[in-house]
Design an enzyme around this catalytic site. Structure first.
Site, short mmCIF file in Angstrom:
data_model
loop_
_atom_site.label_atom_id
_atom_site.label_comp_id
_atom_site.label_asym_id
_atom_site.label_seq_id
_atom_site.Cartn_x
_atom_site.Cartn_y
_atom_site.Cartn_z
N GLY A 1 50.57 -40.94 -134.41
CA GLY A 1 49.86 -41.76 -135.38
C GLY A 1 49.98 -41.16 -136.77
O GLY A 1 50.26 -39.96 -136.93
N CYS A 2 49.77 -41.97 -137.78
CA CYS A 2 49.93 -41.50 -139.16
C CYS A 2 48.87 -40.44 -139.51
O CYS A 2 49.19 -39.40 -140.07
CB CYS A 2 49.90 -42.67 -140.14
N TYR A 3 47.61 -40.72 -139.18
CA TYR A 3 46.57 -39.73 -139.47
C TYR A 3 46.80 -38.43 -138.68
O TYR A 3 46.71 -37.34 -139.26
CB TYR A 3 45.18 -40.29 -139.14
#
Lengths: 342, 342, 342, 342
Positions: free
Chosen positions: B145-147
Site C-alpha cells: 500500500g502507498c501509506y
C-alpha cells in the site's frame, strides 16, 4: 561521443527544468552549472527534486566556467545573454532561454524592454513554417517565450490557411512558475492559491510583439494581437484561448482540415479528437502541445486553444528540441509526449 | 527480447501511472490493456496524458485478453485479484497492485477487508530487510500500500537498530489520487481544495495491519501503530510523519548513523543532509523516497519523515521496481529519482 | 458609545484579518492604521479585499498615531510589542497578537526567541480552564499562537479529565498564511502548491513551549510535547492531529464524555457528532473550532483532532473574542461560527 | 417583523451559500429547508460549515413544506422551478436561482436547454440599466447566471456609452463550485488541481444567450458573443476577461470616464484605481465586483475584466440583493463588500 552542455543560471526554474531534461538526454553530458547569487551552493538545496545532481556545486558564471562545452544554455535575466554569448566563440552552440535575441525589430525590443537591441538569432519554434531550416546547423538559438509558444502553435494554422482576420484576441492562463523563482509578495502561495488575476493588460506584456512577429510572418500581413495574460493557481502550465474572426467562406470542416494538415507530421503537437479539449494537467512535465479548434458560426470566430507546460515545451523542452535540430540529432531525442497526471 | 506486459485495470490512476512508467521502460512492451466499465473506450479519452497510447482501446478483463504475456499487472478493486490470478498460470509473473495478497495473517485480512483471505505473496518493498531475496525469481508479487510504503521506509531503520519503543505514532498526508478515480462527493475539487481533513481515524484504516506487519518483522517484537491519514489539497504525494519513543541510550548521532547505514546502498531512498526536510513536490512523478530523521531529546522521541509519490514509488513505481527484481533486470530499470518540480 | 480601536501592523495577514473582523463588529470603530515599511500607502493596494477601507492610508507606527484609542491591537514582528505597549498607558486595552507576552517562563522565552523576556500578560484562550477570569477587565492580553490554539483546544479535555499520559504527540498542517506575508522563496506559490513539507521538526518550533505551558497547567503535571508542523498547500487553516497514550481505565465512552463536558457551553468549539471529522474548509473565515476525538484501543491512544482558521480563531478572531471579554461585551460579538465553504 | 424564507435545494452549493448569507441577514428568519435525495439528512452532514444550522433536517420539497413563507428561494436543477413556483401563489416572493426564467426569447431557451420555455421573470442584476425598477415590488425574480453576472457588469458600460463594436469576445475562468456538487469524474480534486481546461467552447455554453440578451439590450443593437469558459483550480471565483473592438473616436480617458459614470453609485461594483487589477481572492465570500478596464490602442480594443465570487454575487448574493429590492429593504442589507483573503 556525448555532447557536453553547460547551464548558466542553474538555480532558477528554467535552469532546473532544463537539467531535469538533460539528465535523461542520451546524447548529453552535463558539464558546468553556474549561478550568480547562488554560486557556491549545493544543487541539492536549490533544486531538491534533482537527486542525481544533489552534490553538484554551482560555480560563478564566468567565461572560464563555461569554456570547453559543446553547448551552453543561458537561463539568465533579460539583457545579460549578449555579454556572455560574445565570450563563447562562434563554434559553441549557444541556446538563449531569455528574450534577448527573439525579436527582429529593434524598435519593438527597445519599446518593450527598454534597452538596446542585441540582435536576432534563429527562432526556436520548429513547428512554425520554415523554422527548422534556420535551426539546422545553427550555432545560435533564441528560445521563444512561453506564451508565444502556446499562442503561435494554436493560431498559425488558421493564418497559414488564410482563414482568419488579422486581429487576434488571446487570453492565456499561466502557472506561477512562469513568473520565476524570485520571491515577490504577489507570488506567495497565500496570494495565488484560490485566485485568478490578470496582469500586463492592454498590450503591455513583453511577449506581445513576439506573437505579432510570429503570426504576421505566417499570415503574410500585419496581425494585431490583443493579449491578456492571467495568473492561475497552479505551478505549471499555460492554457491559451485564442480567437480571430473567420474569413468567409469558412466552415467547421475547413478549419479542422487546416489544423490537421498543419500538425500532421509534428511529433509534439497533438490535435485532439473532436469533442476533447486541452488540459494543462495532460501535458505536465512533457514536451507535448495539445490543441483543439472550433468554429463558432454564430459569433463568426475561430477559437483555437492550446495547452503546454510552460517550463517544458514553453522553455526548457523547446530549448532541447531546437538543440537537437541544430546538432543534427533526432528532434525528439530526450523529450517525451507523456505527461505526469493526475 | 522484450518483456510483454498486460495491465488489467488500465483506466484508473494506478493503471495510468503504471502505463506512464512502462512506456519508457526499455525492456517492456505494452500488451493488452483491459477495463471493466470502460472497456471499448479509447485510452486517449481516459488517460489524456498518455499521448503515445491515445488510440489504444480497452478490452474487457478476460483470461483471453490477458493470455500470452510475460507479466500481468493487476490494478483492480480489492478482492478481485485472486480470481484473475488463478487463470494466469504459474509461469506468468503476476504483480498485484491491490491489497489482496499483502497480509500474512488471515484474521487481519478478514477483520479489515471483510472477506476471505486469498493468501500471501512476496511483498514488494525491496528496501525492507530480506525482501529482495523473496522477490528474486518470484512469479507473484504483492505491491505494498502507498501509506505502508512511506511509513515502513521512514521507520524501519529505527526498529532495525533497536532504537525505538514498539509504539509508533503516524500522521500522514496524502494527495487525493490515493483515493482513486471513482467520483465521490467528498473528493470533488470544490471540497478538497483549501482543506485538510482526516479520515479512518482511530485504527480503522486498512493499511494499519500492513504497517504493523512490516515494523514488527523488523523489530522482532510486536509493534503497535497509531495511524491517522489525512487528505491534503494536492493531486499526488504522501508526507508521513512518524515517531516513536527513543530507547535509551539514544543520541542524535546514533539515530542518524542507523539511517545512514540502512539507506547507504539504496538506489531510491535518499536520506537528506541534516537540516533539509522532505517535500512531496521534490519526488513528484519519481520513484525516489526522501527521508529525514531527528531526535527530540526534550520529548524523548525519534521523528522520521518520508515523502513519496503515492502513485509512483507508492504504487506503480514500486510495482515496476519489484518486477525488475523478479525478472532479474537491474532494479532501477525504467525508473527515475528525478522529480518534476516546481 | 463605540470602542475606538487602532491597529499597529495593518498591512500583514494578521492585521488584515483583524480589520476584516472589526469592520463588522457592532461596537468597534476603526481608528488609526499603522505600518512601517508600508506607511503612506493606500490600504486598497495592500489589502484589496477590504473595500470599505480602500482609501485609508497607513500611518507610521508612532505613539502619536496610536494615542486616543480605547483598544490598540499590535500585529508586529516578535520583540517589538513591549516598546510600543509601554507608551500606551495603563488604561488602554492592549491586545498583542505577537508572541512577546505569552510565555510565563523567562528561560523558555529566551531559549526559543533569543531575546530578553518582556513579561507575561493574561492569555487569550478563553476556553482554557480559568482563562476567562483573568481576561475580564484586563488591560493587557496576549493572543495565543495559532498552533497552540488548535492543539490546546484539542487536547485539554483529555488532560483535564486525567485520561491521558503526559506525553503528547502532535502533527499539524497549516496553511501558508501562518508564515506571514514577507516574500520568501520557499513560500512562493510555485513551491507550495502540490507539496506538503515539515519544518521546525524535533522540538524547535517556537510554539512548543506554549503548548507545554497550556497542557501542563491543565494536567497539573509536566507534559512533554512532540510537535511537528507541516506546511500545506492552502492559504488558511490548521488541522492539528494530537494524540497521547490513554491512562487506564479509559473507554471510548469516557473519552467522549470528557469532551462533551469540556465544550458543552462553549460558543465557538463544536464537538462534531460521532463519525464526522473536522475539515479546515468548514471553519474558513470563522471563529469556530471543530473537534473530534477517538479512542484507539489497539494502539492504546486517544486521538483528538481540531480544525481552525489560523488567521481567525488562531489569531485575529481569538484577539477579538478576548477583547470582548476584557471590555465586558458579549464574548461572541462580531464573531461567527459560519464558515465560507466550499 | 422578520421575513420568513424557505430554501428549496438546501444541500447544494447555491443553497448552502444562500443559507450562509441568510444566517446573518438581519431581516430574515430561515424557515423550511428542503431537498430531494438528501431529505431526512442533518444539514450538519451536508453543509458542515453552517454550524448554527447543523441540527436542522432537510424536508422533501413539497408544497406543504414551502407553504407559509414570505420568500421561497429555488436552488433546483434547471427545468424544475416552474412546477414548484406554480404552487406557491402570487403573493409569495419566489426567487429562482436556476435558469428557467432568465431568457426572454423562447427559441433561445429551447435551443440551449432543450425543453419548453417556462416564461420570463424580472432579471435580478440590479446594476443593469433599468433593472431596479422591474425588481421593486416584484413577486418573481430570475437570478442571473454566474458568468452573465461577471460579463454583463464588465462590459455594459462600454456598450451603454457606445464605445464598443457589437462583437464581444469573452474568456472566463471559474472555480469548480460553479459546476455544482454532483460527483463527476472530471470534477475530482485529482483532476482539477494543477489544471486549466476549457469547456463548452464555440458558442455552446448555456450562459451565452443570456449575455447576448443583456449586452444587446444595453447596446440597443444585436451583440454577438464569443464565450469560452474555462475551469480553474480553485473552489470559487470568476475572472471574466472581456473585450471588444473600440468604436472611434475612443481614448483611454473616454473609456475610463464611461466606467466611472456607470458604477459611481453602485454599492457593490468597485472600479479599481488605475494600475490595479481584479483578483478573485479579493472578492472571496463577498458580494463585491471588482472591475478594471483598459484601452489597447495598438490592438484597437477595450479590455474590461471583472472578478466576482460565483456563489456569492454570482448566485446567492445576487439573489439576496434582488430580494432586498423586491421587498423594499435597503439593497445592501445582509451583504458585504469585504472579502475573505488571503
Amino acid at each position: 561521443m556525448a555532447v557536453r552542455a553547460a547551464v548558466a543560471g542553474a538555480s532558477g526554474y528554467a535552469g532546473g527544468e532544463l537539467l531535469r531534461l538533460l539528465l535523461t538526454h542520451p546524447e548529453v553530458e552535463i558539464g558546468a552549472l553556474t549561478g550568480n547569487s547562488n554560486a557556491g551552493q549545493r544543487l541539492g538545496a536549490l533544486q531538491p527534486h534533482l537527486l542525481p545532481l544533489a552534490d553538484r556545486v554551482l560555480e560563478p558564471t564566468t567565461p572560464e566556467a563555461l569554456a570547453g562545452h559543446d553547448v551552453v544554455f543561458l537561463a539568465l535575466p533579460h539583457g545579460q545573454s549578449a555579454a556572455v554569448a560574445e565570450q563563447l566563440g562562434p563554434d559553441v552552440l549557444v541556446v538563449d532561454m531569455g528574450a534577448d535575441f527573439r525579436l527582429e525589430d529593434a524598435a519593438d525590443w527597445e519599446a518593450f524592454y527598454g534597452s538596446p537591441h542585441a540582435g536576432t538569432w534563429p527562432y526556436g519554434l520548429p513547428e512554425l513554417p520554415g523554422a527548422r531550416g534556420a535551426l539546422e546547423g545553427s550555432k545560435r538559438i533564441a528560445v521563444p517565450g512561453c506564451y508565444p509558444t502556446a499562442v503561435s502553435l494554436a493560431l498559425f494554422p488558421a493564418y497559414a490557411a488564410h482563414l482568419a482576420e488579422p486581429e487576434a484576441v488571446i487570453v492565456a492562463a499561466s502557472g506561477t512558475s512562469g513568473a520565476g523563482k524570485a520571491a515577490k509578495p504577489h507570488l506567495l502561495g497565500s496570494e495565488v492559491m484560490g485566485s485568478m488575476s490578470p496582469y500586463g493588460v492592454g498590450g503591455g506584456h513583453r511577449h506581445t510583439p513576439e506573437m505579432i512577429q510570429n503570426l504576421g510572418a505566417v499570415a503574410g500581413e500585419p496581425v494585431t494581437v490583443s493579449f491578456t495574460p492571467t495568473l492561475a493557481p497552479m505551478p505549471r502550465g499555460i492554457l491559451a484561448t485564442c480567437s480571430a474572426k473567420a474569413r468567409p467562406p469558412v466552415t467547421a470542416e475547413s478549419v479542422r482540415a487546416a489544423y490537421e494538415k498543419a500538425f500532421a507530421d509534428e511529433p509534439f503537437v497533438h490535435l485532439l479528437p473532436e469533442g476533447q479539449w486541452p488540459a494543462t494537467a495532460s501535458v505536465y512535465g512533457s514536451n507535448a502541445v495539445q490543441v483543439q479548434v472550433a468554429y463558432d458560426a454564430a459569433a463568426g470566430r475561430i477559437i483555437a486553444i492550446s495547452a503546454i507546460d510552460n517550463l517544458a515545451k514553453g522553455t526548457a523542452g523547446g530549448a532541447v528540441q531546437s538543440m537537437n535540430i541544430a546538432l543534427g540529432l533526432d528532434e525528439t531525442t530526450g523529450l517525451t509526449t507523456i505527461g505526469v497526471a493526475p
